[in-house]
Design a protein around this motif. Structure first.
Motif, mmCIF file in Angstrom:
data_model
loop_
_atom_site.group_PDB
_atom_site.id
_atom_site.type_symbol
_atom_site.label_atom_id
_atom_site.label_comp_id
_atom_site.label_asym_id
_atom_site.label_seq_id
_atom_site.Cartn_x
_atom_site.Cartn_y
_atom_site.Cartn_z
ATOM 1 N N UNK A 136 0.835 -1.207 0.000
ATOM 2 C CA UNK A 136 0.000 0.000 0.000
ATOM 3 C C UNK A 136 0.866 1.251 0.000
ATOM 4 N N UNK A 137 1.925 1.241 0.808
ATOM 5 C CA UNK A 137 2.825 2.397 0.872
ATOM 6 C C UNK A 137 3.484 2.654 -0.468
ATOM 7 N N UNK A 138 3.984 1.592 -1.097
ATOM 8 C CA UNK A 138 4.656 1.755 -2.386
ATOM 9 C C UNK A 138 3.703 2.271 -3.462
ATOM 10 N N UNK A 139 2.485 1.758 -3.472
ATOM 11 C CA UNK A 139 1.509 2.239 -4.447
ATOM 12 C C UNK A 139 1.138 3.688 -4.158
ATOM 13 N N UNK A 140 1.029 4.028 -2.881
ATOM 14 C CA UNK A 140 0.729 5.414 -2.509
ATOM 15 C C UNK A 140 1.842 6.355 -2.965
ATOM 16 N N UNK A 141 3.072 5.939 -2.819
ATOM 17 C CA UNK A 141 4.206 6.746 -3.291
ATOM 18 C C UNK A 141 4.097 6.990 -4.791
ATOM 19 N N UNK A 142 3.719 5.944 -5.528
ATOM 20 C CA UNK A 142 3.565 6.070 -6.982
ATOM 21 C C UNK A 142 2.420 7.017 -7.335
ATOM 22 N N UNK A 143 1.321 6.933 -6.605
ATOM 23 C CA UNK A 143 0.183 7.823 -6.843
ATOM 24 C C UNK A 143 0.603 9.279 -6.623
ATOM 25 N N UNK A 144 1.298 9.534 -5.533
ATOM 26 C CA UNK A 144 1.752 10.899 -5.236
ATOM 27 C C UNK A 144 2.703 11.387 -6.322
ATOM 28 N N UNK A 145 3.617 10.517 -6.754
ATOM 29 C CA UNK A 145 4.553 10.894 -7.805
ATOM 30 C C UNK A 145 3.820 11.297 -9.080
ATOM 31 N N UNK A 146 2.807 10.511 -9.447
ATOM 32 C CA UNK A 146 2.046 10.817 -10.664
ATOM 33 C C UNK A 146 1.269 12.115 -10.520
ATOM 34 N N UNK A 147 0.703 12.354 -9.341
ATOM 35 C CA UNK A 147 -0.031 13.608 -9.129
ATOM 36 C C UNK A 147 0.903 14.810 -9.181
ATOM 37 N N UNK A 148 2.074 14.674 -8.558
ATOM 38 C CA UNK A 148 3.033 15.779 -8.551
ATOM 39 C C UNK A 148 3.602 16.052 -9.940
ATOM 40 N N UNK A 149 3.726 15.014 -10.757
ATOM 41 C CA UNK A 149 4.276 15.175 -12.109
ATOM 42 C C UNK A 149 3.317 15.942 -13.014
ATOM 43 N N UNK A 150 2.027 15.868 -12.712
ATOM 44 C CA UNK A 150 1.049 16.570 -13.538
ATOM 45 C C UNK A 150 0.844 15.859 -14.861
ATOM 46 N N UNK A 151 0.219 16.566 -15.782
ATOM 47 C CA UNK A 151 -0.009 16.010 -17.103
ATOM 48 C C UNK A 151 -1.179 15.048 -17.186
ATOM 49 N N UNK A 152 -1.983 14.963 -16.128
ATOM 50 C CA UNK A 152 -3.158 14.095 -16.167
ATOM 51 C C UNK A 152 -4.403 14.964 -16.292
ATOM 52 N N UNK A 153 -5.445 14.356 -16.802
ATOM 53 C CA UNK A 153 -6.710 15.075 -16.898
ATOM 54 C C UNK A 153 -7.300 15.237 -15.497
ATOM 55 N N UNK A 154 -8.314 16.066 -15.401
ATOM 56 C CA UNK A 154 -8.991 16.251 -14.129
ATOM 57 C C UNK A 154 -9.568 14.933 -13.633
ATOM 58 N N UNK A 155 -10.182 14.182 -14.526
ATOM 59 C CA UNK A 155 -10.764 12.881 -14.153
ATOM 60 C C UNK A 155 -9.695 11.927 -13.629
ATOM 61 N N UNK A 156 -8.569 11.868 -14.332
ATOM 62 C CA UNK A 156 -7.471 10.992 -13.901
ATOM 63 C C UNK A 156 -6.908 11.441 -12.554
ATOM 64 N N UNK A 157 -6.771 12.749 -12.397
ATOM 65 C CA UNK A 157 -6.259 13.281 -11.135
ATOM 66 C C UNK A 157 -7.192 12.947 -9.975
ATOM 67 N N UNK A 158 -8.486 13.094 -10.194
ATOM 68 C CA UNK A 158 -9.450 12.759 -9.144
ATOM 69 C C UNK A 158 -9.407 11.268 -8.804
ATOM 70 N N UNK A 159 -9.288 10.426 -9.819
ATOM 71 C CA UNK A 159 -9.202 8.978 -9.588
ATOM 72 C C UNK A 159 -7.933 8.642 -8.804
ATOM 73 N N UNK A 160 -6.829 9.285 -9.164
ATOM 74 C CA UNK A 160 -5.582 9.064 -8.430
ATOM 75 C C UNK A 160 -5.717 9.535 -6.986
ATOM 76 N N UNK A 161 -6.316 10.701 -6.801
ATOM 77 C CA UNK A 161 -6.508 11.233 -5.444
ATOM 78 C C UNK A 161 -7.336 10.266 -4.600
ATOM 79 N N UNK A 162 -8.430 9.778 -5.175
ATOM 80 C CA UNK A 162 -9.290 8.841 -4.446
ATOM 81 C C UNK A 162 -8.541 7.562 -4.106
ATOM 82 N N UNK A 163 -7.747 7.059 -5.045
ATOM 83 C CA UNK A 163 -6.951 5.852 -4.770
ATOM 84 C C UNK A 163 -5.935 6.135 -3.667
ATOM 85 N N UNK A 164 -5.349 7.311 -3.717
ATOM 86 C CA UNK A 164 -4.392 7.690 -2.674
ATOM 87 C C UNK A 164 -5.040 7.730 -1.305
ATOM 88 N N UNK A 165 -6.250 8.243 -1.228
ATOM 89 C CA UNK A 165 -6.975 8.277 0.051
ATOM 90 C C UNK A 165 -7.233 6.862 0.559
#
Length: 78
Positions: free
Chosen positions: A15-44
């Motif tokens: 879970x920690x490793x996947x959370x790190x990856x989610x945060x990395x992807x969010x910080x990198x940007x370049x995702x749509x709003x929908x993708x960002x929201x899905x990543x945020x929800x997965x991170x939560x």
């Protein structure tokens, strides 16, 4: 309900490793709003899994320390 079971099956490190990856992807940007929201929800969700693992570890540690303190509690009354 299946995702809940899958979450509970995740180990802390997974879970920690996947959370790190989610945060990395969010910080990198370049995702749509929908993708960002899905990543945020997965991170939560992943953060909750990690918190449950850490809370469980804390409870076990507290119980072990209380048991250890309980064995010598009668000697402290002098």
């Amino acid at each position: 309900m299946t995702s809940k079971v899958a979450e509970e099956a995740l180990g802390y490190e997974q879970a920690r490793d996947e959370l790190i990856e989610v945060v990395r992807r969010l910080e990198a940007g370049g995702t749509t709003l929908e993708e960002s929201l899905a990543l945020w929800e997965r991170g939560e969700e992943l953060a909750k899994v990690c918190r449950r693992w850490l809370d469980g570890a804390r409870a076990r540690l507290d119980a072990a320390l209380a048991e250890e303190d309980g064995t010598g509690a009668g000697d402290d009354s002098e």
